[in-house]
Design a protein around this motif. Sequence first.
Motif, PDB file in Angstrom:
ATOM      1  N   GLU A 200       0.823  -1.212   0.000  1.00  0.00           N
ATOM      2  CA  GLU A 200       0.000   0.000   0.000  1.00  0.00           C
ATOM      3  C   GLU A 200       0.857   1.261   0.000  1.00  0.00           C
ATOM      4  O   GLU A 200       0.551   2.238  -0.700  1.00  0.00           O
ATOM      5  N   THR A 201       1.931   1.273   0.766  1.00  0.00           N
ATOM      6  CA  THR A 201       2.805   2.451   0.811  1.00  0.00           C
ATOM      7  C   THR A 201       3.533   2.636  -0.520  1.00  0.00           C
ATOM      8  O   THR A 201       3.668   3.768  -1.015  1.00  0.00           O
ATOM      9  N   CYS A 202       3.995   1.539  -1.106  1.00  0.00           N
ATOM     10  CA  CYS A 202       4.653   1.641  -2.414  1.00  0.00           C
ATOM     11  C   CYS A 202       3.653   2.114  -3.483  1.00  0.00           C
ATOM     12  O   CYS A 202       4.028   2.856  -4.405  1.00  0.00           O
ATOM     13  N   GLU A 203       2.402   1.714  -3.358  1.00  0.00           N
ATOM     14  CA  GLU A 203       1.373   2.168  -4.295  1.00  0.00           C
ATOM     15  C   GLU A 203       1.124   3.663  -4.143  1.00  0.00           C
ATOM     16  O   GLU A 203       0.932   4.381  -5.138  1.00  0.00           O
ATOM     17  N   LEU A 204       1.147   4.163  -2.907  1.00  0.00           N
ATOM     18  CA  LEU A 204       1.021   5.604  -2.676  1.00  0.00           C
ATOM     19  C   LEU A 204       2.176   6.344  -3.365  1.00  0.00           C
ATOM     20  O   LEU A 204       1.961   7.364  -4.043  1.00  0.00           O
ATOM     21  N   ALA A 205       3.385   5.822  -3.191  1.00  0.00           N
ATOM     22  CA  ALA A 205       4.542   6.444  -3.844  1.00  0.00           C
ATOM     23  C   ALA A 205       4.381   6.424  -5.366  1.00  0.00           C
ATOM     24  O   ALA A 205       4.719   7.395  -6.057  1.00  0.00           O
TER      25      ALA A 205
ATOM     26  N   ALA B 187      10.385   3.140  -0.479  1.00  0.00           N
ATOM     27  CA  ALA B 187       9.041   3.238  -1.042  1.00  0.00           C
ATOM     28  C   ALA B 187       9.078   3.661  -2.503  1.00  0.00           C
ATOM     29  O   ALA B 187       8.264   3.215  -3.315  1.00  0.00           O
ATOM     30  N   ALA B 188      10.046   4.515  -2.854  1.00  0.00           N
ATOM     31  CA  ALA B 188      10.151   5.031  -4.220  1.00  0.00           C
ATOM     32  C   ALA B 188      10.580   3.961  -5.212  1.00  0.00           C
ATOM     33  O   ALA B 188      10.111   3.922  -6.355  1.00  0.00           O
ATOM     34  N   ALA B 189      11.475   3.077  -4.793  1.00  0.00           N
ATOM     35  CA  ALA B 189      12.011   2.071  -5.720  1.00  0.00           C
ATOM     36  C   ALA B 189      12.240   0.748  -4.995  1.00  0.00           C
ATOM     37  O   ALA B 189      13.380   0.373  -4.711  1.00  0.00           O
ATOM     38  N   PRO B 190      11.166   0.021  -4.659  1.00  0.00           N
ATOM     39  CA  PRO B 190      11.316  -1.243  -3.930  1.00  0.00           C
ATOM     40  C   PRO B 190      12.096  -2.291  -4.700  1.00  0.00           C
ATOM     41  O   PRO B 190      12.639  -3.217  -4.101  1.00  0.00           O
ATOM     42  N   GLU B 191      12.156  -2.130  -6.044  1.00  0.00           N
ATOM     43  CA  GLU B 191      12.931  -3.081  -6.840  1.00  0.00           C
ATOM     44  C   GLU B 191      14.434  -2.894  -6.638  1.00  0.00           C
ATOM     45  O   GLU B 191      15.224  -3.808  -6.896  1.00  0.00           O
ATOM     46  N   ASN B 192      14.849  -1.693  -6.160  1.00  0.00           N
ATOM     47  CA  ASN B 192      16.276  -1.395  -5.992  1.00  0.00           C
ATOM     48  C   ASN B 192      16.712  -1.343  -4.535  1.00  0.00           C
ATOM     49  O   ASN B 192      17.880  -1.573  -4.233  1.00  0.00           O
ATOM     50  N   TYR B 193      15.776  -0.988  -3.649  1.00  0.00           N
ATOM     51  CA  TYR B 193      16.136  -0.766  -2.251  1.00  0.00           C
ATOM     52  C   TYR B 193      15.243  -1.596  -1.332  1.00  0.00           C
ATOM     53  O   TYR B 193      14.035  -1.669  -1.517  1.00  0.00           O
TER      54      TYR B 193
END
Length: 843
Positions: A169-174, A262-268
């Motif tokens: 949900e937080t990543c979707e907000l971002a 949150a901005a880039a879960p694929e990287n961080y």
Amino acid sequence: MSVYLLTWNPKHFSTGGDGSESGSLNYHEGEIVRWSCHSQQPKLGDTVYLIRVGVEPRGIVAKGIVSQESYLTDHWSDASKQKRYIDFKLESQRSSCERGLLPMMLLQGAMPDQKWSPQTSGIEIRNDYRETLSGLWESGEGTHSVEQFFNWYLENVFNPHDWYKGYVETCELANQIQNGKEITKEDVKKLWYDASNGIAGVGQGFMYKKEFESNWEYLKTLTSTILTQPTEDTYRKVTTDWKQVGSFKRVLWGVIHRVFAAAAPENYTSIVAPDYIKEVFSCLKLQYQIGVERQPTWLGDNTCLLEFTNKYLPKKIDSQARNILLWSLYEWKATNNNEDTDGHDLVRDNEVNYEVSQPMTNSIVKPLNQILYGPPGTGKTYHTIEASVKAAEPKFYHSLKIDTADGATREQRAQLQAKFQELSDSKRIRFITFHQSYGYEEFVEGLSAKSVDGQISYEVKSGIFKDICEQASRGIEQSNDPLEIAIENLKADLEEGSSLSLSTLRGKKFDVQYHGNTTFRAFPHETAHEDLGNGYPVSIDSIRKLYSGADTKEFYNPSYVKAILNYLITNYKLSKEPAAQPDSLKNFVLVIDEINRGNISKVFGELITLVEDSKRSGEGQTEAVEVVLPHSGEKFSVPKNLYIIGTMNTADRSLAMMDTALRRRFDFVEMMPNPSLLHGAVVKGIDLETLLKTLNERIEILYDREHTLGHAFFLPVKALLDEYKEEEAFAKLVSVFQNKVVPLLQEYFFEDWQKIRLVLGDNQREEQLQLIKTKQFKNNDLEGLFGKHHDINPYGEELILYSLKVFDGPVWRNTEVYRRMYVQPSKGGETVVDQGETSAEVN
């Protein structure tokens, strides 16, 4: 066939040479291997697993089948000594993580109640774990150890409805903000300020409210910048400008990292604290033999971490699930390495001081000493789980939001039981049952005799109360106490028969051995071992007290105590000074079941005074009392962070008969039958709530309220009803009456069957619906038995004999019997309801 665990410590043995660095076992499948085994239980055909301990990577490295049972022969490293061995045929071997070693983290997670680091070889694998262990070993063939762990965690621990849901949900907000959503103050608050924002938790008050309010416009700008370009340049600029542009006095690394995650879960990843990612790297390098190296920045660490672990992670999962799996490495590492984790995603940064506000503390504190008392079956032992968790972990208990009126739901109860088991395993909660022969020696300390090679020696053995008081004084559980870990490692290194050469501060050499219990044994080189018998005792308690700063004059053999402590400091990475006690010491709980069955004066002795709140030791305790124990001569006090919870069955002893000293020092919590918990439970027309209420009102009139029947006896019936199993529920009700209710009534009324009949309502039912048979003896009947002039009934009255009808008879399974215990027929044939029940409730 049985299954056993054999231990291998590469520091002591290797086929590449004794103690070789390679730690290799150059055996081949099908080879017959001789292995030391302290236990004589393994039999021909039994399965054995070989577990690597003491040196990373720890875990199971081989499996075999016993080919020769226990035998005594020359010690492998010293032919002058004898040692027990078994032979086993090696079936499979995986000595490295790459080859599929079954890792310790997985073993502890999948089978937590099994001891995986035993001091001796030959402990048995629990029956309920044998199939699990076999399955894990077979499925792990050819699979890297860390991949095994990830697969198990994903299948057994990962919860898509818990942390993962908030994370997504937080990543979707971002993502919405990146696609043009206007940034609101609520968005900024969620990403930067909230204690748990879905990515990771940082604890309430991590960013001060005043800091947030005065900087929220700046944080809004940073949100746009980071979500637009979550790059190394952006990271460098944010951390550089944090104090200059914003009015922050501290660089809140964890908070900044959460927004990048949150901005880039694929990287961080969600491992946002620098110290935590350091532990994950350490775990991968040591436990899983993966050569990761730390990078200059947190972003660089994440790139390296993902690069090295990508090939071991499950393929069909999203970035959030992958990051949770990576976090799990820290979660289990923290458990093993004594870090304090509270929840799956809680971050503890060096810049944060976690405190509970005073109002909250007051609202959840329980009495230091309390006794839960009441008749049998009122849930006293059941409620000790909730009371213990509430005392030991008040914040966790408070987070469950249990309704005090309705009690815990099934889900809340499951969480309470899991936390109780966790705290019990770490020995922060201890359980003991008092009985008539229980005494001071078992509870506090006593002398214990031990025979070795025909020679008897005596040593002071600590009881459960002394043990938990000393651990509570340190404020940390044994499993997380650096000193206790060092001591356990030394015990493991001193396998049966092994010894270690040390020197005192004056240079006198001696050998140290460990034969179990609470002492090491010292053998000075100046004296032949055979002249020393069991050697000089070196109390482990003395080592603990010396480390805590006690005067050496209090100890026996202080020179040996100092030498062993110095060895622990030098060889097991133990700090020279004890770590400063945490601001808030962890709470410990001692549960005493059946506390009224013990002789309180005999059990507590002089320590009964010390349990008073005002006499406890600890910071701020101005009236603390300390005593000297009679056997060890050690000073002793009861710390203020130890809670004592007792249970008392009033059917065994009235509250009025309790030891006066105990009554003055404990809060008493009454737990009486609560028929309302059975509300709505009707099995085959039998209303359980009204039934129990009626029986207890009759008992109170005929005896007293302390000998009533508890609602817990009937809760299993209600549980079956809740599962729509009415036939099974009725069968359970019959069992409750036959095995619980009737035997208790016999005990309560001392076989006064007339009163028992009154309680069960037999006197109000027809003979065929009565549970107790009666047989009348007239004078002629007595003369037939005893002859004339027997004087048994001088006034000619009838005698009545009572007996229960046979349990397999039809009357016990007649629903009308139980219903008529509280519903009586009137003269007109209509039903009359006892104890306030309405006619509508009957129909």
